[in-house]
Write a protein that holds these residues in place. Structure first.
Motif, PDB file in Angstrom:
ATOM      1  N   GLY A 103       0.843  -1.194   0.000  1.00 11.20           N
ATOM      2  CA  GLY A 103       0.000   0.000   0.000  1.00 11.20           C
ATOM      3  C   GLY A 103       0.869   1.230   0.000  1.00 11.20           C
ATOM      4  O   GLY A 103       2.058   1.173   0.334  1.00 11.20           O
ATOM      5  N   ALA A 104       0.271   2.357  -0.364  1.00 14.74           N
ATOM      6  CA  ALA A 104       1.016   3.608  -0.425  1.00 14.74           C
ATOM      7  C   ALA A 104       1.481   4.031   0.967  1.00 14.74           C
ATOM      8  O   ALA A 104       0.968   3.553   1.989  1.00 14.74           O
ATOM      9  CB  ALA A 104       0.142   4.701  -1.038  1.00 14.74           C
ATOM     10  N   ALA A 147      -0.781   4.402   4.270  1.00 16.39           N
ATOM     11  CA  ALA A 147      -1.976   3.563   4.127  1.00 16.39           C
ATOM     12  C   ALA A 147      -2.344   2.842   5.416  1.00 16.39           C
ATOM     13  O   ALA A 147      -3.465   2.354   5.556  1.00 16.39           O
ATOM     14  CB  ALA A 147      -1.774   2.546   3.006  1.00 16.39           C
ATOM     15  N   LYS A 173       0.124   0.514   6.988  1.00 13.97           N
ATOM     16  CA  LYS A 173       0.858  -0.751   7.068  1.00 13.97           C
ATOM     17  C   LYS A 173       1.526  -0.927   8.426  1.00 13.97           C
ATOM     18  O   LYS A 173       1.411  -1.980   9.058  1.00 13.97           O
ATOM     19  CB  LYS A 173       1.900  -0.833   5.944  1.00 13.97           C
ATOM     20  CG  LYS A 173       1.340  -0.818   4.535  1.00 13.97           C
ATOM     21  CD  LYS A 173       2.388  -1.137   3.497  1.00 13.97           C
ATOM     22  CE  LYS A 173       3.538  -0.151   3.455  1.00 13.97           C
ATOM     23  NZ  LYS A 173       3.110   1.210   3.055  1.00 13.97           N
ATOM     24  N   HIS A 215       6.325  -1.146   0.206  1.00 13.52           N
ATOM     25  CA  HIS A 215       5.674  -0.305  -0.798  1.00 13.52           C
ATOM     26  C   HIS A 215       6.295  -0.553  -2.178  1.00 13.52           C
ATOM     27  O   HIS A 215       5.878   0.043  -3.166  1.00 13.52           O
ATOM     28  CB  HIS A 215       5.812   1.182  -0.432  1.00 13.52           C
ATOM     29  CG  HIS A 215       7.226   1.669  -0.443  1.00 13.52           C
ATOM     30  ND1 HIS A 215       8.052   1.587   0.650  1.00 13.52           N
ATOM     31  CD2 HIS A 215       7.976   2.221  -1.429  1.00 13.52           C
ATOM     32  CE1 HIS A 215       9.243   2.086   0.350  1.00 13.52           C
ATOM     33  NE2 HIS A 215       9.224   2.459  -0.913  1.00 13.52           N
ATOM     34  N   ARG A 219      -3.492  -5.812   0.403  1.00 12.29           N
ATOM     35  CA  ARG A 219      -3.273  -4.417   0.001  1.00 12.29           C
ATOM     36  C   ARG A 219      -4.105  -3.471   0.861  1.00 12.29           C
ATOM     37  O   ARG A 219      -5.325  -3.632   0.968  1.00 12.29           O
ATOM     38  CB  ARG A 219      -3.605  -4.233  -1.476  1.00 12.29           C
ATOM     39  CG  ARG A 219      -3.358  -2.816  -1.990  1.00 12.29           C
ATOM     40  CD  ARG A 219      -3.409  -2.762  -3.506  1.00 12.29           C
ATOM     41  NE  ARG A 219      -2.274  -3.454  -4.101  1.00 12.29           N
ATOM     42  CZ  ARG A 219      -2.364  -4.460  -4.966  1.00 12.29           C
ATOM     43  NH1 ARG A 219      -3.547  -4.931  -5.319  1.00 12.29           N
ATOM     44  NH2 ARG A 219      -1.275  -5.013  -5.455  1.00 12.29           N
ATOM     45  N   ASP A 225      -5.438   0.379   1.561  1.00 15.33           N
ATOM     46  CA  ASP A 225      -5.705   1.660   0.905  1.00 15.33           C
ATOM     47  C   ASP A 225      -6.493   2.530   1.878  1.00 15.33           C
ATOM     48  O   ASP A 225      -7.651   2.231   2.188  1.00 15.33           O
ATOM     49  CB  ASP A 225      -6.498   1.451  -0.394  1.00 15.33           C
ATOM     50  CG  ASP A 225      -6.749   2.757  -1.131  1.00 15.33           C
ATOM     51  OD1 ASP A 225      -6.029   3.734  -0.867  1.00 15.33           O
ATOM     52  OD2 ASP A 225      -7.679   2.790  -1.964  1.00 15.33           O
ATOM     53  N   LYS A 226      -5.831   3.565   2.395  1.00 17.10           N
ATOM     54  CA  LYS A 226      -6.463   4.491   3.339  1.00 17.10           C
ATOM     55  C   LYS A 226      -7.095   3.752   4.522  1.00 17.10           C
ATOM     56  O   LYS A 226      -8.226   4.028   4.917  1.00 17.10           O
ATOM     57  CB  LYS A 226      -7.495   5.363   2.622  1.00 17.10           C
ATOM     58  CG  LYS A 226      -6.885   6.251   1.546  1.00 17.10           C
ATOM     59  CD  LYS A 226      -7.939   7.074   0.827  1.00 17.10           C
ATOM     60  CE  LYS A 226      -7.291   7.948  -0.255  1.00 17.10           C
ATOM     61  NZ  LYS A 226      -8.302   8.729  -1.013  1.00 17.10           N
ATOM     62  N   SER A 266      -7.877  -4.617   1.030  1.00 20.83           N
ATOM     63  CA  SER A 266      -8.445  -5.343  -0.097  1.00 20.83           C
ATOM     64  C   SER A 266      -7.720  -6.671  -0.241  1.00 20.83           C
ATOM     65  O   SER A 266      -6.678  -6.894   0.372  1.00 20.83           O
ATOM     66  CB  SER A 266      -8.332  -4.532  -1.392  1.00 20.83           C
ATOM     67  OG  SER A 266      -6.973  -4.332  -1.735  1.00 20.83           O
TER      68      SER A 266
END
Length: 244
Positions: free
Chosen positions: A42-43, A46, A48, A202, A217, A219-220, A224
């Protein structure tokens, strides 16, 4: 999420917030299975690192249920948590080596904390130094080691007690691409011995370096499931079960 005796970790609608801020993790649900290899990606920002902190029991969630090793961790008395933490190896992004200790003594630390007799410490630590290619640097202190060498000491320390789960936070972030692949191979070797491995990264290029890995993954703050990793045991486990 119903209980699953074959799982090693279960998160059910877990949320995490710090203070009165908005949740950094929201409705996170997944199952980890013994002997599997997971990438958490993830970005930046996010969530992690926050998720990993929950996994290695450095943080309690704001809501939801977490079961580890068949136990409800949320209701478990805090005094019992150290025994669970000893079953989890952690590789921190910033290494967290003890600066006044040699590479040998840093790696030996988990064994000594666990009360292993000193005459049973030297051989496994020496084997671990050889395994990570640092047998010639046993007496070196962290300040004299390169970033890649420090990371290998940190990995050796994390796995010296053969944890059931290994959690690694951006373990390749401070090394060159060649060293990153070498470190992944160390994680794969441990995984083949039966340890469940979770590597946060990342770097999407790493995701293809471990063919049997599964991808989670973020995301914010929401998770997912691009590979179906969160709902079902890996196919290789199912094949093993079928042949048992």
């Amino acid at each position: 999420m119903s209980g699953n005796e074959s799982s090693i970790v279960q998160f059910d609608n877990v949320g995490l917030r710090y203070g009165t801020d908005r949740e950094v993790l929201s409705d996170v649900s997944f199952t980890l299975y013994p002997g599997s290899f997971y990438f958490l990606t993830g970005a930046s920002g996010a969530g992690k690192t926050s998720l990993l902190r929950l996994l290695y029991l450095a943080q309690r969630p704001s809501r939801g249920i977490i079961r580890m090793f068949g136990t409800d961790i949320i209701t478990e008395p805090r005094g019992n948590l150290p025994s669970f933490r000893r079953r989890i190896g952690v590789v921190f992004q910033d290494f967290r080596l003890v600066q006044h200790l040699s590479a040998f003594d840093n790696i030996a630390l988990p064994l000594r904390v666990a009360g292993v007799p000193e005459n049973e410490v030297e051989r496994p630590v020496a084997d671990m130094l050889d395994w990570v290619g640092l047998d010639h640097r046993a007496d070196a202190r962290p300040a004299t080691l390169s970033g890649g060498e420090q990371q290998r000491v940190a990995i050796a320390r994390a796995v010296i007690a053969r944890p059931e789960i290994l959690v690694a936070d951006e373990p390749t972030g401070n090394v060159d691409p060649e060293m990153a692949v070498k470190l992944l191979r160390l994680f794969e070797a441990l995984n083949r011995l039966g340890t469940t491995v979770v590597v946060a990264t990342h770097d999407v290029h790493l995701l293809k370096k471990v063919p049997d890995s599964l991808i989670m993954r973020l995301d914010k703050g929401r998770l997912s499931d691009p590979t179906g990793a969160l709902r079902y045991p890996p196919r290789r486990d199912l094949r093993q079960d079928a042949g048992a």
